[in-house]
Write a protein that holds these residues in place. Structure first.
Motif, short mmCIF file in Angstrom:
data_model
loop_
_atom_site.label_atom_id
_atom_site.label_comp_id
_atom_site.label_asym_id
_atom_site.label_seq_id
_atom_site.Cartn_x
_atom_site.Cartn_y
_atom_site.Cartn_z
N UNK A 1 0.91 -1.15 -0.09
CA UNK A 1 -0.01 -0.03 -0.01
C UNK A 1 0.85 1.24 0.19
N UNK A 2 0.33 2.49 -0.58
CA UNK A 2 1.11 3.49 -0.54
C UNK A 2 0.66 4.33 0.52
N UNK A 3 -0.39 3.95 1.38
CA UNK A 3 -0.79 4.78 2.30
C UNK A 3 -0.51 4.28 3.98
N UNK A 4 -0.72 5.06 5.00
CA UNK A 4 -0.36 4.67 6.20
C UNK A 4 -1.39 3.32 6.50
N UNK A 5 -1.10 2.79 7.74
CA UNK A 5 -1.84 1.38 7.86
C UNK A 5 -3.33 1.85 8.11
N UNK A 6 -4.03 0.89 7.51
CA UNK A 6 -5.58 1.06 7.56
C UNK A 6 -6.16 0.21 8.68
N UNK A 7 -5.28 -0.77 9.17
CA UNK A 7 -5.63 -1.75 10.20
C UNK A 7 -5.15 -1.65 11.34
N UNK A 8 -4.52 -0.27 11.85
CA UNK A 8 -3.68 -0.05 12.92
C UNK A 8 -4.40 -0.74 14.16
N UNK A 9 -5.37 -0.18 14.52
CA UNK A 9 -5.99 -0.83 15.81
C UNK A 9 -6.16 -2.22 15.69
N UNK A 10 -6.26 -2.88 14.73
CA UNK A 10 -6.61 -4.31 14.63
C UNK A 10 -5.30 -5.11 14.54
N UNK A 11 -4.18 -4.41 14.05
CA UNK A 11 -2.97 -5.28 14.14
C UNK A 11 -2.16 -5.03 15.55
N UNK A 12 -2.39 -3.87 16.22
CA UNK A 12 -1.48 -3.50 17.22
C UNK A 12 -1.58 -4.65 18.30
N UNK A 13 -2.55 -5.14 18.75
CA UNK A 13 -2.32 -6.08 19.90
C UNK A 13 -1.73 -7.43 19.27
N UNK A 14 -1.71 -7.86 18.06
CA UNK A 14 -1.22 -9.00 17.38
C UNK A 14 0.53 -8.51 17.39
N UNK B 1 2.56 7.29 5.28
CA UNK B 1 2.08 7.24 3.85
C UNK B 1 3.10 7.73 2.86
N UNK B 2 3.34 7.05 1.63
CA UNK B 2 4.28 7.49 0.45
C UNK B 2 3.31 7.90 -0.64
N UNK B 3 2.12 8.01 -0.52
CA UNK B 3 1.15 8.43 -1.66
C UNK B 3 1.59 9.94 -2.14
N UNK B 4 1.73 10.81 -1.44
CA UNK B 4 1.92 12.32 -1.97
C UNK B 4 3.22 12.13 -2.71
N UNK B 5 4.12 11.65 -1.96
CA UNK B 5 5.63 11.47 -2.90
C UNK B 5 5.74 10.88 -4.06
N UNK B 6 4.88 9.82 -4.24
CA UNK B 6 4.54 9.13 -5.38
C UNK B 6 4.09 9.88 -6.66
N UNK B 7 3.58 11.11 -6.24
CA UNK B 7 2.76 11.75 -7.23
C UNK B 7 3.78 12.49 -8.22
N UNK B 8 5.07 12.65 -7.75
CA UNK B 8 6.16 13.08 -8.68
C UNK B 8 6.93 12.18 -9.32
N UNK B 9 6.98 10.93 -8.91
CA UNK B 9 7.76 10.03 -9.67
C UNK B 9 7.62 9.83 -11.17
N UNK B 10 8.89 9.44 -11.89
CA UNK B 10 8.62 9.25 -13.21
C UNK B 10 8.74 7.75 -13.48
N UNK B 11 9.15 6.92 -12.41
CA UNK B 11 9.47 5.51 -12.52
C UNK B 11 8.05 4.75 -12.58
N UNK B 12 7.84 3.84 -13.62
CA UNK B 12 6.92 3.04 -14.03
C UNK B 12 6.35 2.20 -12.63
#
Length: 197
Positions: free
Chosen positions: A52-65, A126-137
């Motif tokens: 994922x390019x985003x921050x963790x979407x299941x943080x509350x679910x994964x934290x106890x594990x 999250x890396x999503x905002x930084x990826x908006x500038x990439x030229x890499x496929x």
């Protein structure tokens, strides 16, 4: 993730690989995306599988594990880890018993320090905002049965973060998509690499 991405960049430079193709699954995919965004001069293409390019979407679910892994190791939570790492077909099909046995056995050997690695994974930025500038496929390969980062998070939304992004979904595979259907993943990677040549 940032440290791992810096280490990967340093390794590419040390080995004098020039612009290389970089593919990674899960944590490796998070590293691949950071290289595409921050070190495009080192990579010709990147492929992120089960990522994922985003921050963790299941943080509350994964934290106890993650806390349990750090405190006690994987033995009592192996069934949960298997559910996270593999799709329903791999978890149930008799023909995939060998892969289940191999990876369940491997998980049982993990030390409690795996909790720190898992903590860093779920607390990544999250890396999503930084990826908006990439030229890499950028190719996002998602498993249709990924319980950790299901499509469209691991496919459409990831690919949309990069102007050069595209996505594919592999049926019958989960989070460990390259382990679960190597043939399909290899075909997608070959086409991705060839398109950039």
């Amino acid at each position: 993730m940032d440290t791992l991405a810096e280490d990967a960049a340093a390794l590419i430079e040390h080995l004098e690989l020039g612009r290389c193709h970089f593919a990674g699954n899960s944590m490796g995919g998070f590293v691949a995306l950071r290289l595409a965004a921050r070190r495009p001069e080192l990579v010709r293409t990147v492929a992120a599988m089960g990522s994922s390019a985003e921050e963790e979407h299941k943080l509350a679910e994964f934290s106890p594990l993650v806390k349990h892994l750090g405190d006690h190791g994987p033995e009592q939570v192996t069934a949960i880890l298997m559910h996270i790492m593999f799709g329903d077909l791999t978890l149930s099909a008799p023909s995939r018993a060998a892969i289940r046995d191999e990876w369940r056995g491997y998980m049982l050997t993990l030390p409690t320090s795996i909790g720190d690695a898992a903590y860093q994974v779920i607390h990544r930025q999250s890396i999503a905002k930084e990826l908006t500038e990439t030229t890499v496929p950028v190719l996002a390969i998602a498993g249709a049965q990924d319980h950790a980062y299901p499509p469209p998070l691991s496919s459409v939304r990831l690919a949309a973060a990069a102007p050069t992004g595209r996505h594919v979904t592999v049926a019958g595979a989960g989070h460990s998509v390259a382990l679960e259907d190597l043939g399909a993943v290899a075909g997608h990677l070959r086409r991705h690499f060839a398109a950039a040549s």
